[in-house]
Scaffold this motif. Structure first.
Motif, mmCIF file in Angstrom:
data_model
loop_
_atom_site.group_PDB
_atom_site.id
_atom_site.type_symbol
_atom_site.label_atom_id
_atom_site.label_comp_id
_atom_site.label_asym_id
_atom_site.label_seq_id
_atom_site.Cartn_x
_atom_site.Cartn_y
_atom_site.Cartn_z
ATOM 1 N N ALA A 1 0.826 -1.205 0.000
ATOM 2 C CA ALA A 1 0.000 0.000 0.000
ATOM 3 C C ALA A 1 0.864 1.260 0.000
ATOM 4 C CB ALA A 1 -0.928 -0.003 1.209
ATOM 5 N N ARG A 2 1.925 1.257 0.778
ATOM 6 C CA ARG A 2 2.816 2.429 0.844
ATOM 7 C C ARG A 2 3.476 2.697 -0.500
ATOM 8 N NH1 ARG A 2 7.830 4.321 1.328
ATOM 9 N NH2 ARG A 2 8.667 2.282 0.740
ATOM 10 N N GLU A 3 3.996 1.643 -1.118
ATOM 11 C CA GLU A 3 4.675 1.815 -2.400
ATOM 12 C C GLU A 3 3.713 2.339 -3.468
ATOM 13 O OE1 GLU A 3 6.716 -1.645 -3.705
ATOM 14 O OE2 GLU A 3 8.203 -1.602 -2.089
ATOM 15 N N TYR A 4 2.511 1.790 -3.492
ATOM 16 C CA TYR A 4 1.543 2.237 -4.496
ATOM 17 C C TYR A 4 1.158 3.695 -4.256
ATOM 18 C CZ TYR A 4 -2.597 2.510 -7.431
ATOM 19 O OH TYR A 4 -3.517 2.891 -8.378
ATOM 20 N N SER A 5 0.915 4.060 -3.005
ATOM 21 C CA SER A 5 0.474 5.429 -2.712
ATOM 22 C C SER A 5 1.574 6.457 -2.965
ATOM 23 C CB SER A 5 -0.011 5.521 -1.258
ATOM 24 O OG SER A 5 1.043 5.277 -0.349
ATOM 25 N N MET A 6 2.824 6.038 -2.885
ATOM 26 C CA MET A 6 3.920 6.950 -3.183
ATOM 27 C C MET A 6 4.087 7.162 -4.691
ATOM 28 S SD MET A 6 5.392 7.974 -0.310
ATOM 29 C CE MET A 6 7.090 8.405 -0.697
ATOM 30 N N GLY A 7 3.702 6.189 -5.474
ATOM 31 C CA GLY A 7 3.891 6.273 -6.914
ATOM 32 C C GLY A 7 2.651 6.654 -7.700
ATOM 33 N N ARG A 8 1.496 6.612 -7.065
ATOM 34 C CA ARG A 8 0.227 6.939 -7.743
ATOM 35 C C ARG A 8 -0.088 8.415 -7.537
ATOM 36 N NH1 ARG A 8 -3.868 8.157 -10.209
ATOM 37 N NH2 ARG A 8 -5.785 6.904 -10.356
ATOM 38 N N PHE A 9 -0.255 9.152 -8.632
ATOM 39 C CA PHE A 9 -0.500 10.590 -8.554
ATOM 40 C C PHE A 9 -1.954 10.909 -8.864
ATOM 41 C CE2 PHE A 9 3.962 10.569 -8.465
ATOM 42 C CZ PHE A 9 4.425 11.834 -8.091
ATOM 43 N N ALA A 10 -2.484 11.901 -8.143
ATOM 44 C CA ALA A 10 -3.818 12.428 -8.391
ATOM 45 C C ALA A 10 -3.775 13.939 -8.178
ATOM 46 C CB ALA A 10 -4.844 11.798 -7.463
ATOM 47 N N PHE A 11 -4.263 14.677 -9.156
ATOM 48 C CA PHE A 11 -4.222 16.140 -9.110
ATOM 49 C C PHE A 11 -2.796 16.661 -8.926
ATOM 50 C CE2 PHE A 11 -8.322 14.762 -7.325
ATOM 51 C CZ PHE A 11 -9.166 15.257 -8.311
ATOM 52 N N GLY A 12 -1.860 15.958 -9.566
ATOM 53 C CA GLY A 12 -0.485 16.414 -9.560
ATOM 54 C C GLY A 12 0.307 16.092 -8.315
ATOM 55 N N ARG A 13 -0.271 15.310 -7.398
ATOM 56 C CA ARG A 13 0.419 14.963 -6.147
ATOM 57 C C ARG A 13 0.303 13.469 -5.900
ATOM 58 N NH1 ARG A 13 -2.736 18.427 -1.838
ATOM 59 N NH2 ARG A 13 -1.433 17.160 -0.437
ATOM 60 N N PRO A 14 1.309 12.854 -5.257
ATOM 61 C CA PRO A 14 1.164 11.438 -4.888
ATOM 62 C C PRO A 14 0.031 11.286 -3.887
ATOM 63 C CG PRO A 14 3.109 12.391 -3.857
ATOM 64 C CD PRO A 14 2.609 13.408 -4.829
ATOM 65 N N ILE A 15 -0.763 10.235 -4.034
ATOM 66 C CA ILE A 15 -1.916 10.088 -3.137
ATOM 67 C C ILE A 15 -1.481 9.879 -1.686
ATOM 68 C CG2 ILE A 15 -3.385 9.217 -4.978
ATOM 69 C CD1 ILE A 15 -3.059 6.407 -3.804
ATOM 70 N N ALA A 16 -0.204 9.505 -1.474
ATOM 71 C CA ALA A 16 0.295 9.365 -0.113
ATOM 72 C C ALA A 16 0.309 10.687 0.635
ATOM 73 C CB ALA A 16 1.706 8.775 -0.129
ATOM 74 N N SER A 17 0.224 11.801 -0.099
ATOM 75 C CA SER A 17 0.241 13.114 0.550
ATOM 76 C C SER A 17 -1.127 13.515 1.081
ATOM 77 C CB SER A 17 0.741 14.180 -0.431
ATOM 78 O OG SER A 17 -0.172 14.350 -1.506
ATOM 79 N N TYR A 18 -2.159 12.771 0.725
ATOM 80 C CA TYR A 18 -3.511 13.109 1.168
ATOM 81 C C TYR A 18 -3.811 12.460 2.524
ATOM 82 C CZ TYR A 18 -4.233 14.890 -3.540
ATOM 83 O OH TYR A 18 -4.117 15.606 -4.709
ATOM 84 N N GLN A 19 -4.520 13.226 3.336
ATOM 85 C CA GLN A 19 -4.764 12.804 4.720
ATOM 86 C C GLN A 19 -5.486 11.455 4.798
ATOM 87 O OE1 GLN A 19 -7.599 15.050 7.285
ATOM 88 N NE2 GLN A 19 -5.805 15.449 8.572
ATOM 89 N N ALA A 20 -6.440 11.223 3.904
ATOM 90 C CA ALA A 20 -7.216 9.979 3.966
ATOM 91 C C ALA A 20 -6.321 8.758 3.803
ATOM 92 C CB ALA A 20 -8.292 9.992 2.888
ATOM 93 N N ILE A 21 -5.332 8.871 2.898
ATOM 94 C CA ILE A 21 -4.409 7.759 2.690
ATOM 95 C C ILE A 21 -3.423 7.661 3.850
ATOM 96 C CG2 ILE A 21 -2.643 6.801 1.187
ATOM 97 C CD1 ILE A 21 -5.457 6.635 0.058
ATOM 98 N N LYS A 22 -2.932 8.792 4.314
ATOM 99 C CA LYS A 22 -2.008 8.785 5.455
ATOM 100 C C LYS A 22 -2.625 8.072 6.653
ATOM 101 C CE LYS A 22 0.413 13.151 4.485
ATOM 102 N NZ LYS A 22 0.635 14.536 4.975
ATOM 103 N N HIS A 23 -3.900 8.377 6.916
ATOM 104 C CA HIS A 23 -4.571 7.776 8.071
ATOM 105 C C HIS A 23 -4.716 6.269 7.907
ATOM 106 C CE1 HIS A 23 -6.568 11.661 9.834
ATOM 107 N NE2 HIS A 23 -5.249 11.712 9.785
ATOM 108 N N LYS A 24 -5.010 5.841 6.691
ATOM 109 C CA LYS A 24 -5.110 4.397 6.449
ATOM 110 C C LYS A 24 -3.786 3.705 6.773
ATOM 111 C CE LYS A 24 -8.583 4.274 2.714
ATOM 112 N NZ LYS A 24 -9.567 3.430 3.430
ATOM 113 N N LEU A 25 -2.704 4.253 6.252
ATOM 114 C CA LEU A 25 -1.401 3.618 6.439
ATOM 115 C C LEU A 25 -0.971 3.657 7.898
ATOM 116 C CD1 LEU A 25 0.537 4.894 3.273
ATOM 117 C CD2 LEU A 25 -0.843 2.830 3.569
#
Length: 370
Positions: free
Chosen positions: A247-271
């Motif tokens: 999950a961490r690797e995917y969220s670091m490499g998957r971009f949405a709205f020009g940012r990796p999804i790992a930067s979004y709070q919803a994903i951070k909280h999941k991890l």
């Protein structure tokens, strides 16, 4: 009290990681998932050559005589790669049963074969759906022959012998039964995780050899399950850590709205939630391995606590890993299904979370009453 592994044990971990990285990729796991084989025989042969099946077997029976701390390390790394081999059935259950209750002759006959991988063992107790108890055992032994059915039996379709819990004139006893002789028929059953095969085993007056004392089968099952629970917990923790890393690797490499999804709070909280659950499970697994390696009186409590915490960690990590991947997480092409399948299967081997929660409560109440 220090629950960390030693330098030598961590060296074993690095060796195990390197070996499994080279020999048990997701491609290897998918070959079993998508094919007709029950387990990866090449991987199993290499694991045997590494000496892992002989880890805790005493040297007098051709084993390595290592401690359960070393076996805990191996279990975690096997769980991390979802190894498609009958390791838990043969090592955590069959070997432990013989070590706990086998006669000298039985140990001399079977333990060297388990150590060198020439035979695979399994443990047959369950007889269908529902919680197992002494009253649910209907398989019977009379005059040295066994009749009845066990389903599901983990690795029962590939094992050479089974430790069978059955009813006789003394109550519930344990028997050692060859699965290659007459009076035994086996049928593979489908499960959520085809990389760990299961079977229905039917006995029709098959030869059965008493293991341990007559009437003490349920006590043996309880002892073996408590010890195996800690090793299963380590395996499930390895699986949970793998799901977190995926999950961490995917969220670091998957971009949405020009940012990796790992930067979004919803994903951070999941991890973070996964990490916390995994850390709690790890602390309980450390405690369990200490109790197992020292045969401490706290073993029943430690086993149940490790089992419950690891089941919860495995479920959360594998579920949130799929959610982190979004719609792609539900596709066959992505590997999110591998930790999910293995985690769900491990959560019901040797009893569900609810069963182990009850065991934990009972063990705590017994200790308080003592």
């Amino acid at each position: 009290m220090n629950f960390e592994f030693s330098e030598d044990q961590n060296l074993l971990r690095e060796q195990a990681k390197g070996f499994l990285s080279d020999n048990c990729s997701t491609k290897v796991v998918r070959k079993i998932l998508e094919g007709d084989e029950s387990f990866d025989q090449d991987l199993w042969r290499q694991i045997v050559e590494m000496g892992w099946t002989a880890a805790v077997i005493p040297e007098e029976f051709d084993g390595l005589g290592l401690s359960y701390l070393e076996l805990s390390v191996i279990a975690e790394e096997l769980g991390r790669v979802y190894a498609p081999v009958p390791f838990s059935s043969s090592v955590y259950l069959a070997t432990e049963s013989l070590l706990a209750a086998g006669s000298k002759e039985q140990k001399n006959n079977w333990l060297p074969k388990l150590a060198n991988g020439s035979v695979i063992g399994c443990f047959a107790a369950v007889e269908g759906s529902g919680q197992i108890s002494p009253s649910t055992i209907s398989t019977t032994v009379q005059d040295g022959v066994i009749s009845g059915a066990k389903i599901p039996v983990a690795d029962g379709d590939v094992a050479d012998f089974a430790i069978v819990i059955a009813r006789d004139d003394k109550g519930v006893s344990a028997y050692l039964v060859s699965l290659t002789g007459s009076g035994v028929s086996r049928q593979t059953v489908e499960t959520l995780d085809p990389t760990r095969s299961h079977a229905r085993i039917d006995f029709s007056e098959a030869s059965a050899e008493l293991l341990g004392e007559a009437g003490q089968g349920w006590a043996l099952l309880d002892k073996v399950y408590n010890r195996a629970a800690i090793l299963f917990a380590w395996e499930q923790l390895g699986c949970a850590d793998a799901a977190l890393e995926m999950a961490r690797e995917y969220s670091m490499g998957r971009f949405a709205f020009g940012r990796p999804i790992a930067s979004y709070q919803a994903i951070k909280h999941k991890l973070v939630n996964i990490y916390v659950k995994n850390s709690l499970a790890r602390s309980n697994c450390y405690y369990g391995s200490w109790a197992l390696s020292t045969d401490a009186p706290e073993l029943p409590i430690a086993a149940a606590a490790a089992r419950v915490a690891a089941i919860q960690a495995g479920y959360l990590a594998s579920k949130e890993n799929i959610q982190t991947h979004g719609g792609m997480g539900f596709t066959w092409e992505f590997d999110c299904q591998l930790p999910y399948r293995r985690s769900k299967l491990l959560s019901i081997n040797i009893g569900s979370e609810a069963v182990w929660q009850e065991k934990l409560i009972s063990a705590i109440e017994s200790e308080r009453a003592a």
